[in-house]
Design a protein around this motif. Structure first.
Motif, PDB file in Angstrom:
ATOM      1  N   GLY A 264       0.802  -1.226   0.000  1.00  0.00           N
ATOM      2  CA  GLY A 264       0.000   0.000   0.000  1.00  0.00           C
ATOM      3  C   GLY A 264       0.832   1.271   0.000  1.00  0.00           C
ATOM      4  N   GLN A 265       1.938   1.282   0.751  1.00  0.00           N
ATOM      5  CA  GLN A 265       2.733   2.508   0.815  1.00  0.00           C
ATOM      6  C   GLN A 265       3.365   2.828  -0.526  1.00  0.00           C
ATOM      7  N   LEU A 266       3.836   1.806  -1.241  1.00  0.00           N
ATOM      8  CA  LEU A 266       4.444   2.060  -2.544  1.00  0.00           C
ATOM      9  C   LEU A 266       3.392   2.494  -3.559  1.00  0.00           C
ATOM     10  N   LYS A 267       2.213   1.872  -3.511  1.00  0.00           N
ATOM     11  CA  LYS A 267       1.135   2.298  -4.410  1.00  0.00           C
ATOM     12  C   LYS A 267       0.772   3.750  -4.129  1.00  0.00           C
ATOM     13  N   GLY A 268       0.699   4.135  -2.847  1.00  0.00           N
ATOM     14  CA  GLY A 268       0.405   5.519  -2.512  1.00  0.00           C
ATOM     15  C   GLY A 268       1.510   6.469  -2.931  1.00  0.00           C
ATOM     16  N   TRP A 269       2.754   5.987  -2.900  1.00  0.00           N
ATOM     17  CA  TRP A 269       3.876   6.801  -3.388  1.00  0.00           C
ATOM     18  C   TRP A 269       3.670   7.111  -4.869  1.00  0.00           C
ATOM     19  N   VAL A 270       3.297   6.100  -5.647  1.00  0.00           N
ATOM     20  CA  VAL A 270       3.023   6.321  -7.066  1.00  0.00           C
ATOM     21  C   VAL A 270       1.822   7.252  -7.236  1.00  0.00           C
ATOM     22  N   ASP A 271       0.741   7.007  -6.474  1.00  0.00           N
ATOM     23  CA  ASP A 271      -0.463   7.836  -6.575  1.00  0.00           C
ATOM     24  C   ASP A 271      -0.139   9.314  -6.411  1.00  0.00           C
ATOM     25  N   ARG A 272       0.720   9.618  -5.456  1.00  0.00           N
ATOM     26  CA  ARG A 272       0.983  11.009  -5.123  1.00  0.00           C
ATOM     27  C   ARG A 272       2.112  11.612  -5.958  1.00  0.00           C
ATOM     28  N   VAL A 273       3.168  10.851  -6.222  1.00  0.00           N
ATOM     29  CA  VAL A 273       4.355  11.401  -6.866  1.00  0.00           C
ATOM     30  C   VAL A 273       4.177  11.537  -8.377  1.00  0.00           C
ATOM     31  N   PHE A 274       3.493  10.579  -8.997  1.00  0.00           N
ATOM     32  CA  PHE A 274       3.342  10.604 -10.451  1.00  0.00           C
ATOM     33  C   PHE A 274       2.158  11.485 -10.823  1.00  0.00           C
ATOM     34  N   SER A 275       2.366  12.766 -10.655  1.00  0.00           N
ATOM     35  CA  SER A 275       1.272  13.731 -10.717  1.00  0.00           C
ATOM     36  C   SER A 275       1.074  14.306 -12.110  1.00  0.00           C
ATOM     37  N   ASN A 276      -0.132  14.807 -12.329  1.00  0.00           N
ATOM     38  CA  ASN A 276      -0.471  15.541 -13.538  1.00  0.00           C
ATOM     39  C   ASN A 276       0.423  16.789 -13.624  1.00  0.00           C
ATOM     40  N   GLY A 277       1.029  17.000 -14.785  1.00  0.00           N
ATOM     41  CA  GLY A 277       1.925  18.133 -14.952  1.00  0.00           C
ATOM     42  C   GLY A 277       3.375  17.781 -14.734  1.00  0.00           C
ATOM     43  N   TRP A 278       3.637  16.604 -14.165  1.00  0.00           N
ATOM     44  CA  TRP A 278       5.026  16.147 -13.976  1.00  0.00           C
ATOM     45  C   TRP A 278       5.249  14.813 -14.688  1.00  0.00           C
ATOM     46  N   ALA A 279       4.453  13.802 -14.366  1.00  0.00           N
ATOM     47  CA  ALA A 279       4.594  12.499 -15.013  1.00  0.00           C
ATOM     48  C   ALA A 279       3.876  12.465 -16.358  1.00  0.00           C
ATOM     49  N   TYR A 280       2.838  13.259 -16.467  1.00  0.00           N
ATOM     50  CA  TYR A 280       2.040  13.323 -17.690  1.00  0.00           C
ATOM     51  C   TYR A 280       1.289  14.644 -17.694  1.00  0.00           C
ATOM     52  N   ASP A 281       0.730  14.985 -18.846  1.00  0.00           N
ATOM     53  CA  ASP A 281      -0.132  16.164 -18.962  1.00  0.00           C
ATOM     54  C   ASP A 281      -1.499  15.710 -19.441  1.00  0.00           C
ATOM     55  N   GLU A 282      -2.509  16.052 -18.682  1.00  0.00           N
ATOM     56  CA  GLU A 282      -3.878  15.731 -19.071  1.00  0.00           C
ATOM     57  C   GLU A 282      -4.593  17.029 -19.428  1.00  0.00           C
ATOM     58  N   ALA A 283      -4.853  17.215 -20.714  1.00  0.00           N
ATOM     59  CA  ALA A 283      -5.474  18.445 -21.190  1.00  0.00           C
ATOM     60  C   ALA A 283      -6.982  18.412 -20.969  1.00  0.00           C
ATOM     61  N   PRO A 284      -7.631  19.586 -20.905  1.00  0.00           N
ATOM     62  CA  PRO A 284      -9.086  19.638 -20.717  1.00  0.00           C
ATOM     63  C   PRO A 284      -9.864  18.852 -21.758  1.00  0.00           C
TER      64      PRO A 284
END
Length: 210
Positions: free
Chosen positions: A93-113
């Motif tokens: 769970g802690q590693l999954k939460g690390w991915v959930d929080r760290v791999f954020s929109n605008g850093w890991a990917y860009d999600e346009a409107p």
């Protein structure tokens, strides 16, 4: 080149940590490369996706400071290595939460409107090492290995454009295989910067005995 090894296990004396250290030793065996171990359990990383993370995902507010620190560590690395015990056929769970929080929109990917997606981690090589008590036959028979690679290799890293170079399960750790896994991890570390994922999406595999 530099490898960031993220390990998720509460016991520093565990096989998971020993494998992470062995991988780091393999990387450092060549004076050309360096490795850093990020023990997110010892560091007390908070895995809970919170309101501040949600606001950052919507690009309404800056990222929390703890997430910026994690992203900066990855930005300094040429390779990201995740070493983890398999819990319920997935990440802890802690590693999954690390991915959930760290791999954020605008850093890991860009999600346009309009729903279009930009992948931002194309420069990053990824090595995945899952450690499990069941044997390989169990994983194959039930499709656990395929399911995990679908959700992790493809669902997380391909989504962000990162190249998964190594995707290994070191299994049957309650039997005779534990000692050989240490040597396997060192060999994987030694090959961390000698293999590259080709453009077609198929990735080479490091075939190791034991």
């Amino acid at each position: 080149m530099h490898a960031l090894i993220v390990v998720s296990h509460p016991d520093p004396q565990s096989l998971t940590h020993a494998i992470a250290r062995s991988f780091a030793e393999g990387v450092a065996a060549s004076s050309k490369h360096t490795a850093e171990i990020a023990d997110i359990a010892a560091e007390g990383f908070d895995p809970a996706f919170n309101r501040a993370d949600r606001s950052a995902y919507l690009l309404q507010k800056p990222l929390p400071s703890d997430i910026l620190r994690e992203q900066e560590r990855i930005d300094r690395a040429d390779a990201l290595v995740l070493v983890y015990p398999v819990y319920w056929w997935s990440f802890p769970g802690q590693l999954k939460g690390w991915v959930d929080r760290v791999f954020s929109n605008g850093w890991a990917y860009d999600e346009a409107p309009d729903g279009t997606l930009g992948k931002r981690l194309g420069r990053l090589a990824v090595h995945l090492i899952g450690i499990g008590g069941a044997d390989g036959g169990t994983y194959s028979r039930h499709g656990y290995d395929k399911a995990m690679r679908t959700q992790i290799d493809h669902g997380i890293f391909d989504f962000c454009g990162a190249q998964v170079v190594t995707s290994e399960f070191l299994l049957d750790v309650n039997g005779q295989a534990a000692t050989s896994h240490i040597a396997t991890a060192r060999a994987l570390g030694g090959n961390a910067f000698t293999k590259a994922a080709p453009a077609g999406g198929e990735r080479p595999r490091v075939e190791l005995q034991g």
